[in-house]
Design an enzyme around this catalytic site. Sequence first.
Site, PDB file in Angstrom:
ATOM      1  N   HIS A 139     -22.246 -61.986  -6.037  1.00 29.08           N
ATOM      2  CA  HIS A 139     -21.633 -60.213  -6.347  1.00 29.08           C
ATOM      3  C   HIS A 139     -21.026 -59.857  -5.798  1.00 29.08           C
ATOM      4  CE1 HIS A 139     -25.783 -58.604  -6.064  1.00 29.08           C
ATOM      5  NE2 HIS A 139     -25.311 -57.815  -5.333  1.00 29.08           N
TER       6      HIS A 139
ATOM      7  N   GLU B 225     -22.452 -59.473 -11.572  1.00 31.06           N
ATOM      8  CA  GLU B 225     -22.861 -60.928 -11.461  1.00 31.06           C
ATOM      9  C   GLU B 225     -22.607 -61.793 -11.856  1.00 31.06           C
ATOM     10  OE1 GLU B 225     -25.757 -60.438  -9.629  1.00 31.06           O
ATOM     11  OE2 GLU B 225     -27.170 -59.210 -10.387  1.00 31.06           O
TER      12      GLU B 225
ATOM     13  N   ASN C 218     -25.443 -63.815  -4.229  1.00 30.64           N
ATOM     14  CA  ASN C 218     -25.052 -64.876  -5.060  1.00 30.64           C
ATOM     15  C   ASN C 218     -23.884 -64.654  -5.340  1.00 30.64           C
ATOM     16  OD1 ASN C 218     -24.898 -62.807  -6.654  1.00 30.64           O
ATOM     17  ND2 ASN C 218     -26.477 -63.144  -8.161  1.00 30.64           N
TER      18      ASN C 218
ATOM     19  N   ASP D 240     -22.344 -48.531  -7.978  1.00 33.02           N
ATOM     20  CA  ASP D 240     -23.379 -48.435  -9.125  1.00 33.02           C
ATOM     21  C   ASP D 240     -24.986 -47.688  -9.146  1.00 33.02           C
ATOM     22  OD1 ASP D 240     -24.165 -49.639  -6.585  1.00 33.02           O
ATOM     23  OD2 ASP D 240     -24.150 -51.473  -7.243  1.00 33.02           O
TER      24      ASP D 240
END
Length: 241
Positions: free
Chosen positions: A138, A143, A136, A67
């Site tokens: 990810h 996400e 979280n 990313d």
Amino acid sequence: MRIIRVKDYQQMSRDAANIISAQVILKPDSVLGLATGSSPIGAYKQLIEWYNKGDLNFEKVRSVNLDEYAGLTADHDQSYHYFMHQNFFDHINIAPQNIHIPDGCAADMEAECARYDATIAALGGIDLQLLGLGVNGHIGFNEPSDVFAKGTHTVKLTDSTRIANQRFFQSLDEVPSGAITMGIFDIIQAQRVLVIASGENKAQAIKKAFFGPVTPQVPASILQFHKDCTLVADEAALSLI
Ligand code: F6R
């Protein structure tokens, strides 16, 4: 799913580096899927050390990064381009033309996403994908969501991710609000997946991702279905399981 429990960050880094180096030794032209963030820095350092000792050769290795932030140029000191060069590529003999990182500043982001997926396909897919784990759940910048995104796509970063990444910037305002990331399908198509996690702040995410239901609300949970996924995590990160 294989879980390797280690004492601390240092041991996690050594084990991860050992797995990556075994991959490169067995297949010198491996396609390595690489990650940024705090988790892989120690593994990259270890790989550099072994390269300097003459134990590893990256001449034929191809790499695809997961990313990049949207809007940060390659020379911005918080871009993932910059990170990868600083922490890894500039210290080993990987060929510049074999390095692939999505362009967060492309004029046409949709075209950039398609180009990146075509690049991964042209390389023949990923042999070993290294992943850190977001607090979280990810992976890459996929996400929590109602669906698993397939290919490379643009995302709006959640507040939780922006706050977690604020430590690298002067202020929260400077943390980009968007990114371009490989999709979940890109990631799980890798022949092997190596997830690394260290510290108590990852404990909840590990519990949910690897011991909870498989759901796009916890993107890493899809890895429970992967045929060759290894988690190397330290005692603190495994404290809830
Ligand atoms: C980085 C990436 C992210 C990180 C994750 C964990 O390229 O894609 O998914 O792996 O946010 O970050 P750290 O390792 O900083 O805790």
